[in-house]
Design a protein around this motif. Sequence first.
Motif, PDB file in Angstrom:
ATOM      1  N   ASN A 289       0.808  -1.217   0.000  1.00  0.00           N
ATOM      2  CA  ASN A 289       0.000   0.000   0.000  1.00  0.00           C
ATOM      3  C   ASN A 289       0.840   1.266   0.000  1.00  0.00           C
ATOM      4  O   ASN A 289       0.433   2.290  -0.530  1.00  0.00           O
ATOM      5  N   THR A 290       1.988   1.189   0.628  1.00  0.00           N
ATOM      6  CA  THR A 290       2.794   2.406   0.736  1.00  0.00           C
ATOM      7  C   THR A 290       4.046   2.325  -0.128  1.00  0.00           C
ATOM      8  O   THR A 290       5.023   3.018   0.123  1.00  0.00           O
ATOM      9  N   GLY A 292       4.774   3.501  -2.822  1.00  0.00           N
ATOM     10  CA  GLY A 292       5.150   4.767  -3.444  1.00  0.00           C
ATOM     11  C   GLY A 292       6.275   5.466  -2.700  1.00  0.00           C
ATOM     12  O   GLY A 292       7.172   6.056  -3.314  1.00  0.00           O
ATOM     13  N   ILE A 293       6.230   5.388  -1.371  1.00  0.00           N
ATOM     14  CA  ILE A 293       7.259   6.039  -0.552  1.00  0.00           C
ATOM     15  C   ILE A 293       8.633   5.504  -0.921  1.00  0.00           C
ATOM     16  O   ILE A 293       9.568   6.271  -1.174  1.00  0.00           O
ATOM     17  N   TYR A 294       8.720   4.201  -0.948  1.00  0.00           N
ATOM     18  CA  TYR A 294      10.042   3.583  -1.095  1.00  0.00           C
ATOM     19  C   TYR A 294      10.557   3.753  -2.524  1.00  0.00           C
ATOM     20  O   TYR A 294      11.749   3.956  -2.728  1.00  0.00           O
ATOM     21  N   THR A 296       9.811   6.246  -4.488  1.00  0.00           N
ATOM     22  CA  THR A 296      10.227   7.641  -4.639  1.00  0.00           C
ATOM     23  C   THR A 296      11.586   7.875  -4.003  1.00  0.00           C
ATOM     24  O   THR A 296      12.472   8.483  -4.602  1.00  0.00           O
ATOM     25  N   LEU A 297      11.734   7.379  -2.783  1.00  0.00           N
ATOM     26  CA  LEU A 297      13.000   7.579  -2.088  1.00  0.00           C
ATOM     27  C   LEU A 297      14.142   6.941  -2.850  1.00  0.00           C
ATOM     28  O   LEU A 297      15.237   7.486  -2.937  1.00  0.00           O
ATOM     29  N   LEU A 300      14.906   9.187  -5.616  1.00  0.00           N
ATOM     30  CA  LEU A 300      15.314  10.518  -5.202  1.00  0.00           C
ATOM     31  C   LEU A 300      16.729  10.539  -4.651  1.00  0.00           C
ATOM     32  O   LEU A 300      17.531  11.414  -5.003  1.00  0.00           O
ATOM     33  N   ALA A 304      18.663  13.035  -6.890  1.00  0.00           N
ATOM     34  CA  ALA A 304      18.475  14.430  -6.506  1.00  0.00           C
ATOM     35  C   ALA A 304      19.259  14.804  -5.260  1.00  0.00           C
ATOM     36  O   ALA A 304      19.641  15.954  -5.093  1.00  0.00           O
ATOM     37  N   LEU A 305      19.493  13.858  -4.386  1.00  0.00           N
ATOM     38  CA  LEU A 305      20.152  14.220  -3.137  1.00  0.00           C
ATOM     39  C   LEU A 305      21.643  13.922  -3.154  1.00  0.00           C
ATOM     40  O   LEU A 305      22.379  14.343  -2.274  1.00  0.00           O
ATOM     41  N   ALA A 309      21.908   5.024  -2.567  1.00  0.00           N
ATOM     42  CA  ALA A 309      20.523   4.573  -2.520  1.00  0.00           C
ATOM     43  C   ALA A 309      20.149   4.327  -1.066  1.00  0.00           C
ATOM     44  O   ALA A 309      21.014   4.032  -0.246  1.00  0.00           O
ATOM     45  N   PRO A 310      18.864   4.447  -0.714  1.00  0.00           N
ATOM     46  CA  PRO A 310      18.489   4.224   0.677  1.00  0.00           C
ATOM     47  C   PRO A 310      18.809   2.799   1.133  1.00  0.00           C
ATOM     48  O   PRO A 310      18.751   1.857   0.342  1.00  0.00           O
ATOM     49  N   VAL A 311      19.157   2.675   2.373  1.00  0.00           N
ATOM     50  CA  VAL A 311      19.484   1.361   2.931  1.00  0.00           C
ATOM     51  C   VAL A 311      18.316   0.832   3.748  1.00  0.00           C
ATOM     52  O   VAL A 311      17.829  -0.270   3.527  1.00  0.00           O
ATOM     53  N   SER A 313      14.575   2.248   5.995  1.00  0.00           N
ATOM     54  CA  SER A 313      13.694   3.307   6.475  1.00  0.00           C
ATOM     55  C   SER A 313      13.017   2.791   7.729  1.00  0.00           C
ATOM     56  O   SER A 313      12.722   1.607   7.832  1.00  0.00           O
ATOM     57  N   TYR A 326      15.968  -1.848   1.929  1.00  0.00           N
ATOM     58  CA  TYR A 326      15.957  -1.757   0.470  1.00  0.00           C
ATOM     59  C   TYR A 326      17.086  -2.606  -0.096  1.00  0.00           C
ATOM     60  O   TYR A 326      18.210  -2.549   0.392  1.00  0.00           O
TER      61      TYR A 326
END
Lengths: 899, 411
Positions: A289-290, A292-294, A296-297, A300, A304-305, A309-311, A313, A326
């Motif tokens: 369901n969520t 989209g958050i992961y 996008t991150l 991103l 962009a940052l 890559a995120p490890v 959350s 992730y």
Amino acid sequence: MNNYKFNYDTPCHSDNDWSDSSGGSKYSDSESSVPEWDSDVGDDGELFFIKTKSIICDNEYTTPLLENCETFKLRNNFKRSSIRRSTKGRIFRALRVNKKKNTNTDITKKNSTEKTKSGMQHSEEDNNLFVIIMVSRNMIFTSEKNCPIEKLFGLSLETHPDGRSLIISDFLIESRALYTPKVEKGYYLHKINDIEVNSGNINIVLDRVKEDHNNLKLTFKIPAEEFHINKERLLTSKNGIEHSLTMFLKESMCSILYICSNDTEYNSIDDKGVLYCYPRPFSQNFLYNTRGIYITLNHLAPKALGTSAPVTSTVLYKNVLLNVSYTIHYGNLLLIAFPNKQVDLFATNKICASIVRILELLHGSINNCFTKPNNVDKLDKLFSLIFVTLLVKDDTGFKCDGAVTYFEDLLAAHAVTLPLEVRVQVDDAITELEAADYREWIDDVEKFQRIYTVIGCCLYYTGHILSSHLQNEDLKEVNAYLRITGILGLSVTKELEKLVIWKEVFIYEHRNRMKNDGNDYRIPDGRWFLLVVGRGHFILATLMEAGGCTEEAIGVTPPSPFYVEECESCLDLLYEVGLDKYLATWFSSNTMPQVETAPENLSKAGRKVKDANSMKSDTILRTSTLRLPKFNSDMKKRHSSSEQINMGSSSATENVNPFGSHHSLYNQWYGTQKQYRHSSLDISYSEDSNSLKSNSEVSDDRVQGRRADRERNRLDSSGSDSDWERQDGSKASSSFDVTDIRKSLLSEIDHITTHRITAGDDNVLFHFIQLESTTGVLIAPVKNIESQANNVLYSHIIKTFRSACQRIHDLLQHSIRFKINQAPSNPLNKILIAVKEFGILFQVPQNLNQSTKRSSEPMQFWAVGRVFSEPEPRELYVCYHESIPQDLTEIAYLLSYLE
Amino acid sequence: MSVIVIAVASESGVPIFTRKRGCGDNVQFSTVASLHGINMFSKCHNLSIIDTQVDNGTILWKEYCKSVTLIGMATGGLECDLELLLSCVHDVMIFYIGKKELESMKNIEQIKRDIRQCYPILDYLLESLDPNIGINIHPTIALDVIQSILCPQAQQLQQVLDNYAENVTGRWACLTIHGNLVATSSDFHELDPREARLLLLLAASQDGAPLRDTPVYLPHMSPNATFRAVTCKLLADVFILVICGATPALTEIDEIVLRCWEGHAQAIKEAKLTYPRNFPMSISFETCILGILVVNISKRRCVYSRHLIVSSQKTRSMSGSHRTDILRTFYVTAARYLVSELKVVDGANKDLWADNVNETYWNSEYHKCHAQRSGNILCCVLYTATIPVHTMRFITSRIIQDLNTSKEVFW
């Protein structure tokens, strides 16, 4: 009853039984006798066969070393018989019929069930776990099946997977109004008129109830915390996952999701690139369901940052803190979520890395694993196994409220220091298996092409790795697989009668073949298989190669009975030299190096506090241990020897169930016992060796197993004059040799000495962990050292030490990463990369320190970690009493002598 | 290493400000929108995203007063307590524009304009996280404690400050030297330590102005009503701060200052000599000590010094800012375990660690750090690499003993 008895006989006897049964099925006449696991081989050739010797459930904590103790036997026999009876109950058939009928559960109720369940989880009071319903005697419900339960209560029941408990599967229409507000489907029927019922006694209870004319009082148990998982069943089951388990996992918020970010490829699928999701349905999976958050991150952060890559959350969902990890694989995203309570951030990172390893090992690559057709059931099973292993404590089967996996298990394969002779024995046994010398089986060796090459093995005993002949990466993967699917855990809590697992795997070298194409040596284009064979507390994992110099495996490849038997005979050999008994003693001996398990005996100055009282009891106990071996039977001796080490000899009779009181710090006898343990260690050992010797003498004349057969063959065939033959014969151990080795083993135990690795007169070492991350092996005291110590203070120290180790480990990684990679893509903190040693001094809280009233000084202990970067990064963590300053380099040096 | 703080109006998603220190590109508008979008989206699904770890960095989301969302990002291996930083940033916002305004978010453009005046303080906060990136002359070690100077004159100065506060009809006054708190009026402790810290930051950010008053909201004491913060420069790098009501006028205050402080110039000059050693001369330190950070936990005050040995010869040891960086990193990553009171949120291991950690140390190739807590005092010391661990323990505990018994130490 008799059927089960042989399982609990002395190990010698069961050895015999076992080898006899397997000895009949040799390769030469394999067609005549089919191995017992044959029917379990799946369509894909994979096999998962487990047969345990005893069913140990309920809350007692059991150490494998004590399974031969008599009280234990009685308890198990009792369990078994009650289960056996359950299958004969009259009610049983009716239950089965009902079960089939009620598979379609109504979904509208599910939500409310979940609500109550999650609500109940927070309430600890017992009375909240039970619901009492009074049923009027005048009511008689119409039952189509003429089932007494339906008639009396208007309920349909089914048996729980554990074979005992009764679960409500449905209500009759007339009775629904009576129950529904309070009682839900899936609740246990706990008591009828205050008599506890289970599938075994329900008929008797019903008969009695029928005669009773008072109103009926039914007590139901809310299953929220009571969900009992039988891992063994889960491991072997071929069917889909049970609904109750899926519900359990859904509630626990463990979740996994694989998203293909390449939209064009899988856009036709409704779920926008979601290739796999568990637990399902999708709509109830919070990760789905969520997502989209992961996603996008994940887009991103690098773009962009400018970070990596995120490890992970951390998110809060339904008031539960969850860690989402992730893993990026060619732009596709694998998300795995765990509840923080059971799997904290540190563990999440490590476990997810292990999961990725396993997926790659079993399926070649992450992408393969999720895109392979018809793989969903297998993945479901794998992930449910993994989640259950992480959430449920091995020995209870109930959901655990804290971390299940220890720091040690997260990092690497747990090894213990063993004497050289034992290591030689173990390596010898494994090497013989790897040597694949089958001359005695086949007349014409030259013409016979082998089916598999054994490319390496590793051997475990109660979850500790004894030896590994695998490549480092392979060991890490195999270890991750065995650990995280709970197979090792099973071998700790239960005694395996037989375990055979056969799986095709994709070894590390094969997967990375493309990358190092320039190398001279290249592995053949073949297939690889993992064969895991278990017996007792031993697990032997073997990697086999088909192709190259051996026959090529084509199509579905079921396990070869011959190789299974080879592995079994390798374990046989270990039993033959008495390694099982030796290890049981060794693991409870706490000698190499010795750790101090009674911290309250250390004074402020690091001296052992000994008062006159304990000295006195010391001498008494000492004489009793010396007398024991002469008068008692062989069995009794063995029993008592292990008892002594665990809790002192006198307690064997006084304390029937020593496991019940886990922490007996406040017991009167406790202090004296501890004193005894330390002072008379050597004496109890000589006694041990006696008992062991007598055991081995009995089995001496009985030559057992395939290995022995082989030795006989070899002696028979010694007529041949070939030099080669003779040379080989002298090298390999003949039956005469075996006794020699046994003797050498025994003599080893005779003059066993305790080793210390800390400075100072008295031992101030509480615990240590030495980790070599490149090899994937760590050395630490045995896993059950805490239960051996049986000491609140010690447990507190260890718990604190483990949590400190996590932080120290995290900090030391900066230095290790810097050493490995001088110019990393992401800049490192330049101060932290220089830190080599990190120490934290803890103080024992006052409430735990009560036992040492004589000293008002608070007890303090260090948790120190140090990294040694040459030649390979090695981390050493030590926990010791504050009194004597220690040098970690020195400790590492002394420890290296023991290795 | 870089640190970024982004403020977004929670409801509308309008970016309020973005502050950044360190290397790397500035954050684009679309990135801000995406970061905020992640938070909004998760809220729709009854899920709140707390933080995300990247390799060597962290991204943290935090919503305050249900109106402002602060997003913090630390990368490049910067060790800092992002959560603490964001709550400090939020305090700064209240300090300047008041809680009511911030909660209602009626006129975002106005708020955006008003909030510009916090930029100097915000930048100061961000710079203090990494002594290497800023050009800050007064390096800050910790966000959660007020940096101070211990000097024997503090008691005398306190009386003068009390007198001064009374004269300007204020209650809370303090004197700073080089941005370090030296003496306070006797009621000063009524202020929340974080409010006191903001006052000091205010003085530091208003460089040069001899006398100035600023309307401020006190985030904890009076988030909705303004006070007047009057900063007055007595000597070079010496400021007196006072919080008072609307009267007296600035010109009157000028006279009061002169009247009150005229006779105490000598004491101030003496106190000024304590800088940069920051400890009274009666407290001596071993030569192996390269830097020291002493924290008074209940008062939330700390004393940091890296100029302990008055020596003529130039030692070829590590640079000053590097020492500050080591001690700062040590304090943030290790020594704070010893002070459970300072934690913003309770960690996972709270019950296990709280109040049970007494000492901690680091050994590295070039230096050693040791921290010890004894009652109310936390002492973190940076030693040369040659000192053995047990000697460090001995020396540190003797320093604490000295500080506790010295008659020249007034916190």
